[in-house]
Scaffold this active site. Structure first.
Site, PDB file in Angstrom:
ATOM      1  N   GLY A  60       0.711  -1.136   0.383  1.00 30.28           N
ATOM      2  CA  GLY A  60      -0.058  -0.215   0.123  1.00 30.28           C
ATOM      3  C   GLY A  60       0.986   0.329  -0.130  1.00 30.28           C
ATOM      4  O   GLY A  60       1.603   1.405   0.453  1.00 30.28           O
ATOM      5  N   SER A  61       0.789   2.350  -0.570  1.00 31.55           N
ATOM      6  CA  SER A  61       1.122   3.431  -1.402  1.00 31.55           C
ATOM      7  C   SER A  61       1.265   4.371   0.679  1.00 31.55           C
ATOM      8  O   SER A  61      -0.174   3.549   1.835  1.00 31.55           O
ATOM      9  CB  SER A  61       0.162   4.616  -1.704  1.00 31.55           C
ATOM     10  OG  SER A  61       0.808   3.828  -2.777  1.00 31.55           O
ATOM     11  N   GLY A  62       1.674   5.171   1.303  1.00 30.93           N
ATOM     12  CA  GLY A  62       1.415   5.899   2.500  1.00 30.93           C
ATOM     13  C   GLY A  62       2.971   5.834   3.358  1.00 30.93           C
ATOM     14  O   GLY A  62       2.791   5.908   4.217  1.00 30.93           O
ATOM     15  N   HIS A  63       3.625   4.799   2.580  1.00 27.16           N
ATOM     16  CA  HIS A  63       4.998   4.407   2.805  1.00 27.16           C
ATOM     17  C   HIS A  63       6.181   4.850   3.087  1.00 27.16           C
ATOM     18  O   HIS A  63       7.035   4.288   3.239  1.00 27.16           O
ATOM     19  CB  HIS A  63       5.061   3.019   3.372  1.00 27.16           C
ATOM     20  CG  HIS A  63       3.709   2.579   4.358  1.00 27.16           C
ATOM     21  ND1 HIS A  63       3.256   2.279   5.514  1.00 27.16           N
ATOM     22  CD2 HIS A  63       2.896   1.516   3.920  1.00 27.16           C
ATOM     23  CE1 HIS A  63       2.117   1.636   6.191  1.00 27.16           C
ATOM     24  NE2 HIS A  63       1.970   1.376   4.692  1.00 27.16           N
TER      25      HIS A  63
ATOM     26  N   ASP B 151      -1.425  -8.655   1.367  1.00 26.81           N
ATOM     27  CA  ASP B 151      -0.081  -8.904   0.378  1.00 26.81           C
ATOM     28  C   ASP B 151       0.559 -10.412   0.224  1.00 26.81           C
ATOM     29  O   ASP B 151      -0.254 -10.506  -1.691  1.00 26.81           O
ATOM     30  CB  ASP B 151       1.024  -7.822   1.032  1.00 26.81           C
ATOM     31  CG  ASP B 151       0.914  -6.544   0.946  1.00 26.81           C
ATOM     32  OD1 ASP B 151       0.445  -5.938   0.360  1.00 26.81           O
ATOM     33  OD2 ASP B 151       1.592  -5.523   1.827  1.00 26.81           O
TER      34      ASP B 151
ATOM     35  N   HIS C 283      -0.050   0.640   9.472  1.00 28.38           N
ATOM     36  CA  HIS C 283      -1.012   1.537   9.186  1.00 28.38           C
ATOM     37  C   HIS C 283      -2.178   1.736  10.345  1.00 28.38           C
ATOM     38  O   HIS C 283      -2.804   1.872  10.885  1.00 28.38           O
ATOM     39  CB  HIS C 283      -1.911   0.508   8.330  1.00 28.38           C
ATOM     40  CG  HIS C 283      -1.576  -0.558   7.370  1.00 28.38           C
ATOM     41  ND1 HIS C 283      -0.737  -1.790   7.720  1.00 28.38           N
ATOM     42  CD2 HIS C 283      -1.078  -0.004   6.242  1.00 28.38           C
ATOM     43  CE1 HIS C 283       0.138  -2.099   6.050  1.00 28.38           C
ATOM     44  NE2 HIS C 283      -0.403  -1.038   6.092  1.00 28.38           N
TER      45      HIS C 283
END
Length: 356
Positions: free
Chosen positions: A53-56, A109, A218
């Site tokens: 996921g994006s955001g990392h 994932d 998250h």
């Protein structure tokens, strides 16, 4: 919510476009979404691919480049990329040496990378998945079966990426990745929540005088919520949890070429002990300034020195983040000559650079 965005639905595309404009050695594909090196893969080289996921950021797209990843697949914020993304990404860069997927242990994932590996293996492209599950905070979470994959991911991408660059074959790269995972442990904490653009509000509620110990990347809950305390006390809680973590064994689900199916094996991670040499990472979860991270590193070094554990390499900064979360994580990976050799090898990516 105050963020530097235009439309919520355009966040990932515009970030990818900005990355490509800033770093000409990268190339992006928007349908499906993936980031690759601009130059073609050398014939016979193993390609190292990760994603999530994006955001990392900078993980994973910021670690695409010489000496690290060949490609990365960004999902929506905190959401796994799809099997089609990983399949098309691998097809775009694979050149006869096989594919190694580095997969953080989150249910979405794991499932999606396994589906991508099945598709690739069915076409004769030898593909293997290696799981990262280094978070000592919890044995299971809302997102995982088993420990979460966190900071060791960055260190594994660097070491295994360098090994592939040096000519390791697929099985050698997979063996090295398993070793790094078995020697890596991490734990994080949060002072504040983070805000997902699509939600427009904090991911979880936490009082001004509280901190979350063992938080996930998250915003998943950790071990406990305690009253805010000093940097030294917080560092001691994280570090001692890592150093006192016992040996543990877990099942691995890896692709078997001979049977064309998944097989179960096991991997044991040994606890840390006096005399160990470590690669250490003190990581910002997004909003923690570097000055505070150095205060954490100071106490980490002090505790390790007292236990006769040497920090021989380090990273201090933002490498695996949780959007705008204020907090930090500590990662330790026990090093040997092979690991240090590939850690020290040149790397040239947006998020990590040294050497030639």
């Amino acid at each position: 919510m105050k963020k530097l965005i235009n439309k919520v639905e355009d966040v990932i595309v515009e970030q990818m476009q900005g990355m490509a404009a800033a770093h000409p050695n990268l190339k992006i594909n928007l349908e499906p979404k993936y980031i690759v090196r601009n130059e073609a893969t050398k014939k016979g080289k193993v390609v190292i691919i990760s994603g999530g996921g994006s955001g990392h950021e900078p993980m994973h797209g910021g670690f695409v480049g010489e000496g690290m990843l060949d490609a990365a697949c960004p999902g929506e914020v905190f959401t796994s990329p799809t099997p089609d993304q990983m399949y098309e990404c691998a097809k775009a860069v694979e050149n006869g040496g096989g594919v190694l997927f580095l997969v953080k242990n989150y249910t979405g994932d794991v499932m999606n990378f396994e589906m991508a590996a099945e598709m690739l293996n069915s076409e004769g492209i030898e593909t293997q998945n290696i799981l990262i599950d280094d978070d000592v905070a919890v044995k299971d979470s809302l997102y995982t079966a088993g420990r979460r994959g966190v900071g060791t991911t960055v260190i594994m991408e660097k070491i295994v990426g360098a090994a592939a660059e040096a000519g390791y074959n697929l099985e050698e790269c997979a063996k090295l990745a398993r070793k790094v995972n078995s020697r890596g442990r991490s734990m994080g904490m949060a002072l504040t929540s983070c805000t997902v653009p699509a939600a427009g509000k904090p991911n979880f509620e936490i009082d001004e005088d509280e901190i979350e110990i063992g938080v996930g990347i998250h915003g998943e809950p950790g071990r406990k919520r305690i009253a805010h305390t000093s940097a030294d006390e917080i560092t001691a809680i994280l570090t001692n949890a890592i150093l006192e973590d016992e040996d543990y064994t877990r099942d691995l689900n890896e692709w078997d070429i001979e049977s064309s199916g998944w097989k179960k094996t096991s991997l044991t991670s040994e606890s840390f002990k006096s005399g160990d040499k470590m690669i250490a990472m003190v990581n910002s979860l997004g909003s923690t300034p570097v000055s505070e991270l150095y205060a954490v590193y100071r106490k980490l070094d002090e505790i390790c020195t007292e236990k006769k554990i040497s920090l021989v390499r380090n990273l201090v900064g933002a490498y695996i983040t949780a959007l705008d979360m204020q907090g930090c994580s500590v990662t330790l990976v026990r090093a040997d000559e092979e690991i240090l050799k590939f850690w020290d090898s040149p790397v040239n990516t947006p998020g990590l650079r040294w050497g030639k």
